[in-house]
Design a protein around this motif. Structure first.
Motif, PDB file in Angstrom:
ATOM      1  N   ARG A  84     -20.904 -73.352 -26.276  1.00  0.00           N
ATOM      2  CA  ARG A  84     -19.865 -72.519 -25.666  1.00  0.00           C
ATOM      3  C   ARG A  84     -19.879 -71.081 -26.202  1.00  0.00           C
ATOM      4  N   GLU A  85     -19.933 -70.926 -27.521  1.00  0.00           N
ATOM      5  CA  GLU A  85     -19.907 -69.581 -28.091  1.00  0.00           C
ATOM      6  C   GLU A  85     -21.191 -68.812 -27.836  1.00  0.00           C
TER       7      GLU A  85
ATOM      8  N   LEU B   7     -21.469 -67.665 -24.329  1.00  0.00           N
ATOM      9  CA  LEU B   7     -20.322 -66.857 -23.890  1.00  0.00           C
ATOM     10  C   LEU B   7     -19.591 -67.518 -22.722  1.00  0.00           C
TER      11      LEU B   7
ATOM     12  N   THR C 265     -16.601 -68.988 -20.778  1.00  0.00           N
ATOM     13  CA  THR C 265     -15.164 -68.708 -20.797  1.00  0.00           C
ATOM     14  C   THR C 265     -14.330 -69.878 -20.303  1.00  0.00           C
TER      15      THR C 265
END
Length: 352
Positions: free
Chosen positions: A310-311, A314, A316
């Motif tokens: 997820r990080e 990126l 959302t």
């Protein structure tokens, strides 16, 4: 019989006439008969013959399986008399002694001369071009993994919130990496590929399965190891410190420069690119007519991959819950079962 993501391995004693042809005494040599599995390609392979890599490794790294014969479509390897770390210590901390032994193995890998390795592909980045090396890995992930498998898995990726430009998103966030000398990389040092050999004080460690070896930035090898070993945070930090110390003590301090900034980049890349094979493996592992427990297990694996990616990607959108992921997998499986009958060679297979 032992099967992994890439090969099926049958362990047996050499018998006549093969023992005679290989100059061995019948029934005295334990060997591993390795046959590649049909699989979706999700990892780069720059050297066709593992036997050529093993010859270089054996002279510098310590005890590794000896390739007794390479018949192209299958190969015969000597069997190491030990227990996989995955059997001895399948999960949880492995302790500082084992961490130090692994760090020393990585340091010895760094000492394998490039001149003793097989030739590199024509498009391989120049030695020390760490940014070029990561860009090569990213191109492979985007073109050979994501795009090649999008016709079959694209709808599933969409439902799970994995964007079509996922790899490009990650690379646009990456700074210029510090130049580090290249070295031989195993790229798949996890518990099943670490063998604990019998010996005093708990034995020593050996690495097996070198078919995915690369030549590049050693931080990539450390990052894949940290992720695939499933270390907790304290052991991940301790392994990083021990790796750094072992590299410096063995005269490879130049391979550790800039690692405080660049190691998180390689860790992020591993999480980002792994989302594709992890989702595909989970989907392909579903049996015909999957029950709820099969879907729940697969959904758990997919959810974990999405949370880790997820990080760096990126993302959302909120990661779908287990029920939504299970529903997406059920729909994909139902549609793929129909499509599979019309696609020769597209049957279920797993690969990393």
């Amino acid at each position: 019989m032992v099967s992994g993501h890439h090969n099926t391995n049958r362990i047996a004693h050499l018998r006549q006439p093969l023992a005679f042809l290989l100059g061995a005494e019948s029934g005295k040599v334990l060997a591993k008969f390795r046959t590649p599995l049909p699989t979706v390609e999700v990892v780069p392979r720059i050297w066709r013959r593992e036997s050529e890599v093993l010859r270089a490794v054996a002279a510098h790294v310590g005890k590794v399986p000896r390739c007794l014969a390479d018949f192209d479509t299958w190969s015969l390897h000597g069997y190491l008399d030990g227990r996989a770390l995955a059997v001895e210590n399948p999960e949880g901390p492995i302790g500082s002694t084992r961490l130090m032994e692994l760090a020393e193995l990585f340091a010895r890998l760094a000492g394998v001369p490039a001149s003793e390795l097989p030739p590199l592909p024509a498009d391989w980045p120049d030695d020390g071009d760490s940014s070029g090396f990561l860009a090569w890995l990213a191109r492979f992930a985007e073109c050979e993994v994501q795009q090649c498998n999008w016709p079959r898995f694209g709808r599933l990726f969409d439902v799970l919130g994995i964007p079509v430009d996922a790899v490009d998103r990650f690379m646009k966030s990456v700074p210029e990496l510090t130049a580090r000398p290249f070295s031989l990389l195993h790229t798949d040092v996890h518990r099943a590929n670490v063998v604990v050999m019998p010996g005093p004080e708990g034995g020593c460690l050996s690495l097996i399965d070198w078919e995915l070896a690369l030549y590049g930035d050693p931080l990539h090898d450390l990052a894949t190891h940290l992720v695939r070993m499933n270390y907790d945070k304290p052991e991940q930090d301790l392994m990083t410190l021990m790796w750094t110390d072992a590299m410096r003590r063995s005269g490879h301090e130049d391979m550790t420069v800039g690692m405080d900034v660049d190691l998180p980049v390689y860790l992020g890349f591993e999480y980002a690119q792994s989302v594709f094979p992890d989702v595909m493996r989970a989907a392909l592992a579903l049996p015909d007519g999957p029950a709820e427990e099969h879907l729940a297990t697969a959904a758990g694996r997919v959810g974990r991959a999405l949370r880790r990616a997820r990080e760096p990607l990126l993302l959302t959108e909120k990661v779908p819950d287990v029920r939504d992921v299970g529903a997406a997998l059920r729909e994909w499986h139902a549609n793929d079962t129909v499509d599979r009958t019309q696609r020769p060679g597209m049957g279920a297979a797993t690969g990393e």
